[in-house]
Design a protein around this motif. Structure first.
Motif, PDB file in Angstrom:
ATOM      1  N   ILE A  89       4.554  -1.761   0.047  1.00 44.03           N
ATOM      2  CA  ILE A  89       4.370  -1.574  -1.393  1.00 44.03           C
ATOM      3  C   ILE A  89       5.514  -2.235  -2.149  1.00 44.03           C
TER       4      ILE A  89
ATOM      5  N   GLU B 233      -0.511  -7.400  -0.887  1.00 41.93           N
ATOM      6  CA  GLU B 233      -1.851  -7.151  -1.417  1.00 41.93           C
ATOM      7  C   GLU B 233      -2.481  -5.995  -0.636  1.00 41.93           C
ATOM      8  N   GLU B 234      -3.446  -5.339  -1.247  1.00 42.61           N
ATOM      9  CA  GLU B 234      -4.041  -4.129  -0.669  1.00 42.61           C
ATOM     10  C   GLU B 234      -4.580  -4.345   0.743  1.00 42.61           C
ATOM     11  N   GLN B 235      -5.308  -5.432   0.980  1.00 43.38           N
ATOM     12  CA  GLN B 235      -5.900  -5.669   2.297  1.00 43.38           C
ATOM     13  C   GLN B 235      -4.827  -5.911   3.360  1.00 43.38           C
TER      14      GLN B 235
ATOM     15  N   ARG C  95      -1.751  -4.785   3.249  1.00 40.00           N
ATOM     16  CA  ARG C  95      -1.074  -3.508   3.459  1.00 40.00           C
ATOM     17  C   ARG C  95      -1.927  -2.575   4.316  1.00 40.00           C
TER      18      ARG C  95
END
Length: 163
Positions: free
Chosen positions: A37, A42-44, A46
């Motif tokens: 974080i 990026e979300e994917q 992470r």
């Protein structure tokens, strides 16, 4: 998030009766998530990192049974197939499974770290291992200088171990 929570539950069941190992992967996951974080993943990416952090040591039990030891190289050899089976059972996407398995198969190799998810996984595992192994200050400092590359990981290591 639902798949990560399912993976946490599955890993706790997998390591049932071994609270030290359960505590270990939960701490590595927490540090990996935090660093990811803070480093702006990026979300994917992470999501994949978090899955890898949870299963990074999944090969230990088999290595102990099969070889009588669980060296890092043996974990890298045996862990990916076990991780893949668990992730497939939980319906993780193939590209996530492939990357997680690659990370599991390299998480004790500290040369040629060439991606942020790989770097963060190694740093998170080091943060936990340095503490759990009660590593002396000088060895913590050597790890800080030799392993850590992310700003967040460096800051955590310095703060945790007063370096």
């Amino acid at each position: 998030m639902k798949q990560i929570n399912s993976l946490i539950s599955e890993m706790i069941q997998y390591d049932s009766g071994d609270p030290k190992r359960i505590q270990h992967f939960l701490k590595v996951h927490s540090f990996a998530k935090l660093i990811g974080i803070q480093e702006g993943l990026e979300e994917q990416e992470r999501f994949t990192l978090e899955a890898a952090a949870l299963v990074h040591d999944i090969g230990i039990r088999l290595c102990e049974e099969k070889y009588g030891n669980c060296s890092g190289k043996l974990q890298e050899k045996e862990g990916p197939a076990i991780a893949a089976a668990m992730l497939e059972k939980l319906d993780f996407e193939k590209n996530v499974i492939d990357r997680v398995c690659w990370l599991v198969g390299h998480h004790h190799t500290y040369s040629n770290i060439d991606s942020i998810d790989y770097q963060i996984l190694v740093e998170a595992d080091f943060l936990v291992n340095l503490y759990e192994d009660q590593t002396p200050e000088e060895a913590c400092r050597a790890a800080l200088n030799g392993i850590f590359r992310t700003e967040s990981g460096i800051r955590l290591c310095r703060t945790m171990f007063a370096l």
